[in-house]
Design a protein around this motif. Structure first.
Motif, PDB file in Angstrom:
ATOM      1  N   GLY A 233      -7.088   2.603  10.143  1.00 29.21           N
ATOM      2  CA  GLY A 233      -7.207   3.460  11.318  1.00 29.21           C
ATOM      3  C   GLY A 233      -7.679   2.765  12.570  1.00 29.21           C
ATOM      4  N   LYS A 234      -7.877   1.459  12.531  1.00 31.67           N
ATOM      5  CA  LYS A 234      -8.433   0.750  13.689  1.00 31.67           C
ATOM      6  C   LYS A 234      -7.371  -0.013  14.473  1.00 31.67           C
ATOM      7  N   LEU A 235      -6.255  -0.363  13.817  1.00 39.36           N
ATOM      8  CA  LEU A 235      -5.248  -1.195  14.487  1.00 39.36           C
ATOM      9  C   LEU A 235      -4.040  -0.342  14.883  1.00 39.36           C
ATOM     10  N   PRO A 236      -3.505  -0.564  16.105  1.00 42.37           N
ATOM     11  CA  PRO A 236      -2.279   0.133  16.506  1.00 42.37           C
ATOM     12  C   PRO A 236      -1.026  -0.620  16.026  1.00 42.37           C
ATOM     13  N   GLY A 237       0.113   0.035  16.144  1.00 43.23           N
ATOM     14  CA  GLY A 237       1.389  -0.630  15.906  1.00 43.23           C
ATOM     15  C   GLY A 237       1.853  -0.555  14.464  1.00 43.23           C
ATOM     16  N   ASP A 238       2.871  -1.355  14.156  1.00 42.18           N
ATOM     17  CA  ASP A 238       3.419  -1.412  12.800  1.00 42.18           C
ATOM     18  C   ASP A 238       2.489  -2.214  11.907  1.00 42.18           C
ATOM     19  N   LEU A 239       2.124  -1.647  10.777  1.00 46.15           N
ATOM     20  CA  LEU A 239       1.076  -2.276   9.962  1.00 46.15           C
ATOM     21  C   LEU A 239       1.491  -2.449   8.509  1.00 46.15           C
ATOM     22  N   TYR A 240       0.947  -3.481   7.871  1.00 45.51           N
ATOM     23  CA  TYR A 240       0.886  -3.518   6.414  1.00 45.51           C
ATOM     24  C   TYR A 240      -0.439  -2.884   6.036  1.00 45.51           C
ATOM     25  N   ASN A 241      -0.494  -2.199   4.885  1.00 46.98           N
ATOM     26  CA  ASN A 241      -1.801  -1.723   4.429  1.00 46.98           C
ATOM     27  C   ASN A 241      -1.905  -1.808   2.915  1.00 46.98           C
ATOM     28  N   ARG A 242      -3.149  -1.817   2.474  1.00 54.05           N
ATOM     29  CA  ARG A 242      -3.403  -2.018   1.036  1.00 54.05           C
ATOM     30  C   ARG A 242      -4.767  -1.417   0.691  1.00 54.05           C
ATOM     31  N   SER A 243      -4.821  -0.646  -0.393  1.00 50.16           N
ATOM     32  CA  SER A 243      -6.123  -0.112  -0.819  1.00 50.16           C
ATOM     33  C   SER A 243      -6.717  -1.039  -1.874  1.00 50.16           C
ATOM     34  N   TYR A 244      -8.019  -1.012  -2.009  1.00 51.34           N
ATOM     35  CA  TYR A 244      -8.694  -1.929  -2.933  1.00 51.34           C
ATOM     36  C   TYR A 244     -10.057  -1.365  -3.307  1.00 51.34           C
TER      37      TYR A 244
ATOM     38  N   GLN B 137      -1.584  -6.119  11.451  1.00 48.94           N
ATOM     39  CA  GLN B 137      -0.381  -5.862  12.236  1.00 48.94           C
ATOM     40  C   GLN B 137       0.771  -6.741  11.752  1.00 48.94           C
ATOM     41  N   LYS B 138       1.922  -6.138  11.561  1.00 53.69           N
ATOM     42  CA  LYS B 138       3.092  -6.900  11.091  1.00 53.69           C
ATOM     43  C   LYS B 138       3.419  -8.043  12.055  1.00 53.69           C
TER      44      LYS B 138
ATOM     45  N   LEU C  92     -18.556 -12.926   2.292  1.00 58.44           N
ATOM     46  CA  LEU C  92     -19.031 -12.849   0.903  1.00 58.44           C
ATOM     47  C   LEU C  92     -17.900 -12.444  -0.038  1.00 58.44           C
ATOM     48  N   LEU C  93     -17.800 -13.165  -1.147  1.00 56.71           N
ATOM     49  CA  LEU C  93     -16.842 -12.827  -2.203  1.00 56.71           C
ATOM     50  C   LEU C  93     -17.613 -12.259  -3.370  1.00 56.71           C
ATOM     51  N   ALA C  94     -17.355 -10.995  -3.697  1.00 62.80           N
ATOM     52  CA  ALA C  94     -18.014 -10.371  -4.857  1.00 62.80           C
ATOM     53  C   ALA C  94     -16.945 -10.199  -5.942  1.00 62.80           C
ATOM     54  N   THR C  95     -16.292  -9.032  -5.993  1.00 62.25           N
ATOM     55  CA  THR C  95     -15.208  -8.874  -6.977  1.00 62.25           C
ATOM     56  C   THR C  95     -13.941  -9.584  -6.512  1.00 62.25           C
ATOM     57  N   GLY C  96     -13.858  -9.895  -5.227  1.00 63.68           N
ATOM     58  CA  GLY C  96     -12.632 -10.486  -4.674  1.00 63.68           C
ATOM     59  C   GLY C  96     -11.587  -9.439  -4.313  1.00 63.68           C
ATOM     60  N   GLY C  97     -11.917  -8.165  -4.525  1.00 69.87           N
ATOM     61  CA  GLY C  97     -10.943  -7.091  -4.265  1.00 69.87           C
ATOM     62  C   GLY C  97     -10.466  -7.054  -2.813  1.00 69.87           C
ATOM     63  N   THR C  98     -11.391  -7.272  -1.893  1.00 70.05           N
ATOM     64  CA  THR C  98     -11.036  -7.212  -0.464  1.00 70.05           C
ATOM     65  C   THR C  98     -10.049  -8.325  -0.106  1.00 70.05           C
ATOM     66  N   LEU C  99     -10.377  -9.549  -0.487  1.00 70.01           N
ATOM     67  CA  LEU C  99      -9.510 -10.666  -0.103  1.00 70.01           C
ATOM     68  C   LEU C  99      -8.212 -10.669  -0.908  1.00 70.01           C
ATOM     69  N   GLN C 100      -8.241 -10.127  -2.106  1.00 70.64           N
ATOM     70  CA  GLN C 100      -6.993 -10.007  -2.875  1.00 70.64           C
ATOM     71  C   GLN C 100      -6.044  -9.030  -2.166  1.00 70.64           C
ATOM     72  N   ALA C 101      -6.599  -7.936  -1.679  1.00 71.87           N
ATOM     73  CA  ALA C 101      -5.771  -6.964  -0.942  1.00 71.87           C
ATOM     74  C   ALA C 101      -5.240  -7.596   0.341  1.00 71.87           C
ATOM     75  N   ALA C 102      -6.091  -8.376   1.020  1.00 72.84           N
ATOM     76  CA  ALA C 102      -5.651  -9.055   2.245  1.00 72.84           C
ATOM     77  C   ALA C 102      -4.531 -10.041   1.915  1.00 72.84           C
ATOM     78  N   ALA C 103      -4.737 -10.862   0.886  1.00 74.83           N
ATOM     79  CA  ALA C 103      -3.724 -11.864   0.509  1.00 74.83           C
ATOM     80  C   ALA C 103      -2.409 -11.179   0.172  1.00 74.83           C
TER      81      ALA C 103
ATOM     82  N   MET D 213      -1.069  -8.526   1.450  1.00 77.66           N
ATOM     83  CA  MET D 213      -0.314  -8.159   2.665  1.00 77.66           C
ATOM     84  C   MET D 213       0.380  -9.378   3.271  1.00 77.66           C
ATOM     85  N   PHE D 214      -0.287 -10.523   3.247  1.00 74.68           N
ATOM     86  CA  PHE D 214       0.330 -11.749   3.790  1.00 74.68           C
ATOM     87  C   PHE D 214       1.513 -12.180   2.919  1.00 74.68           C
ATOM     88  N   HIS D 215       1.352 -12.060   1.608  1.00 77.16           N
ATOM     89  CA  HIS D 215       2.449 -12.436   0.704  1.00 77.16           C
ATOM     90  C   HIS D 215       3.643 -11.497   0.903  1.00 77.16           C
ATOM     91  N   GLU D 216       3.333 -10.214   1.096  1.00 79.09           N
ATOM     92  CA  GLU D 216       4.397  -9.227   1.336  1.00 79.09           C
ATOM     93  C   GLU D 216       5.222  -9.609   2.571  1.00 79.09           C
TER      94      GLU D 216
END
Ligand SMILES: O=P(O)(O)OC[C@H]1O[C@H](OP(=O)(O)OP(=O)(O)O)[C@H](O)[C@@H]1O
Ligand SMILES: Nc1ncnc2[nH]cnc12
Length: 178
Positions: free
Chosen positions: A83-94, A106-107, A122-133, A135-138
């Motif tokens: 909800g913070k970025l405008p435009g065409d977006l990739y998104n991922r829940s984690y 943003q695409k 900080l890397l804990a479960t890695g869920g956040t960065l896995q979701a981020a990665a 979107m980039f792979h997509e």
């Protein structure tokens, strides 16, 4: 330059939830020597790696990703909460250590074939960065490296990043609260 980072990380029991030991980076931010140490280490690690961009995760990831990108002369990609970025977006829940969330990017900030460094505090479960990665792979980009100031390896984040080089400056090992 060397620095005892542990002395700058505050450990806060039962925050934001009962049972979580929270590693608070504000002690690093309030100490210019500690902050400079972290950014200098990052520059040393990544100056010759020819990334296309530095992607950092809201909000604490921004603080470390932006100065590195400036030093390396690279674009900064913001990975933000929904909800913070405008435009065409990739998104991922984690899922993360203490909840659930959705992140977006943003695409137009990702090109096919980009070589990307992901940065967070900080890397804990890695869920956040896995979701981020994801979107980039997509988008056809390659996340070759992940950097986080702090790692909690007992939450097994490494398993989520096969084939990606993960670097942390300081790790904490399942410390008991109290
Ligand atoms: O490895 P994980 O289990 O995914 O957890 C790590 C994530 O949790 C924290 O962010 P938080 O969502 O609390 O947001 P903030 O940076 O805005 O405080 C931290 O900054 C990482 O992004
Ligand atoms: N234990 C923890 N301390 C600080 N930030 C976190 N993000 C996820 N888990 C965390």
């Amino acid at each position: 330059m060397s620095y005892d980072l542990d002395s700058a990380v505050k450990k806060v029991p039962n925050f934001p939830k009962e049972g979580i030991l929270f590693y608070d980076i504000t002690g690093i931010l309030m100490n210019p020597e500690a902050f400079s140490y972290v950014i200098e280490k990052m520059v040393e690690l990544y100056k010759d790696k020819n990334f296309s961009s530095v992607a950092c995760v809201e909000s604490r990831g921004f603080i470390f990703g932006a100065p590195l990108a400036k030093e390396l002369g690279l674009p900064i990609v913001l990975v933000r909460k929904a909800g913070k970025l405008p435009g065409d977006l990739y998104n991922r829940s984690y899922k993360l250590e203490y909840g659930e969330a959705v992140i977006e990017v943003q695409k137009s900030d990702i090109n096919k074939g980009d070589k990307v460094l992901l940065v967070d505090d900080l890397l804990a479960t890695g869920g956040t960065l896995q979701a981020a990665a994801h979107m980039f792979h997509e988008a056809g980009a390659d996340v070759t490296d992940i950097f986080s100031v702090i790692g909690l390896p007992f939450l097994n984040f490494k398993e989520k990043f096969k084939g990606i080089e993960v670097t942390t400056l300081i790790d904490y090992h399942n410390e008991k609260i109290n």
